[in-house]
Design a protein around this motif. Sequence first.
Motif, PDB file in Angstrom:
ATOM      1  N   TYR A 143       0.837  -1.194   0.000  1.00 11.43           N
ATOM      2  CA  TYR A 143       0.000   0.000   0.000  1.00 11.43           C
ATOM      3  C   TYR A 143       0.872   1.244   0.000  1.00 11.43           C
ATOM      4  CZ  TYR A 143      -3.683  -3.252   0.947  1.00 11.43           C
ATOM      5  OH  TYR A 143      -4.561  -4.300   0.831  1.00 11.43           O
ATOM      6  N   ARG A 144       0.431   2.228  -0.767  1.00 11.52           N
ATOM      7  CA  ARG A 144       1.142   3.496  -0.805  1.00 11.52           C
ATOM      8  C   ARG A 144       0.885   4.244   0.501  1.00 11.52           C
ATOM      9  NH1 ARG A 144      -1.051   5.919  -6.412  1.00 11.52           N
ATOM     10  NH2 ARG A 144      -2.486   6.733  -4.866  1.00 11.52           N
ATOM     11  N   ALA A 145       1.590   5.328   0.696  1.00 10.02           N
ATOM     12  CA  ALA A 145       1.417   6.130   1.912  1.00 10.02           C
ATOM     13  C   ALA A 145      -0.015   6.655   2.050  1.00 10.02           C
ATOM     14  CB  ALA A 145       2.401   7.298   1.917  1.00 10.02           C
ATOM     15  N   ASP A 146      -0.708   6.825   0.918  1.00  7.94           N
ATOM     16  CA  ASP A 146      -2.088   7.308   0.978  1.00  7.94           C
ATOM     17  C   ASP A 146      -3.108   6.179   1.148  1.00  7.94           C
ATOM     18  OD1 ASP A 146      -2.134   6.130  -1.536  1.00  7.94           O
ATOM     19  OD2 ASP A 146      -2.608   7.982  -2.613  1.00  7.94           O
ATOM     20  N   GLY A 147      -2.613   4.943   1.329  1.00  8.72           N
ATOM     21  CA  GLY A 147      -3.490   3.808   1.577  1.00  8.72           C
ATOM     22  C   GLY A 147      -3.987   3.089   0.336  1.00  8.72           C
ATOM     23  N   GLN A 148      -3.622   3.571  -0.848  1.00  7.20           N
ATOM     24  CA  GLN A 148      -4.056   2.938  -2.094  1.00  7.20           C
ATOM     25  C   GLN A 148      -3.238   1.680  -2.372  1.00  7.20           C
ATOM     26  OE1 GLN A 148      -6.695   4.038  -4.071  1.00  7.20           O
ATOM     27  NE2 GLN A 148      -7.023   5.294  -2.244  1.00  7.20           N
ATOM     28  N   TRP A 176      -3.411  -0.893  -8.635  1.00  7.22           N
ATOM     29  CA  TRP A 176      -2.929   0.048  -9.652  1.00  7.22           C
ATOM     30  C   TRP A 176      -2.240  -0.698 -10.783  1.00  7.22           C
ATOM     31  CZ3 TRP A 176       1.552   1.271 -12.072  1.00  7.22           C
ATOM     32  CH2 TRP A 176       1.572   2.461 -12.804  1.00  7.22           C
TER      33      TRP A 176
END
Length: 64
Positions: free
Chosen positions: A5-10, A15
């Motif tokens: 997961y990216r830092a923004d939670g995505q 992706w």
Amino acid sequence: MGDCYRADGQSVARWLVRNGHALDWPRYSKGPFGSEQAKAKADRRGMWQGDFLEPWEARRLKGN
């Protein structure tokens, strides 16, 4: 099947599948990214720009 997961939670895996850079392998993933894969395929994104055989199908046909 893994996911990061990216830092923004995505989801990074989501992706990658959505943009045609990875496949959703339902045998192991149980298909959580199936709709993203269908959209990428319909839009001919990433690997879907050409024709190919999914790795699990190629191995099945070779008998591996």
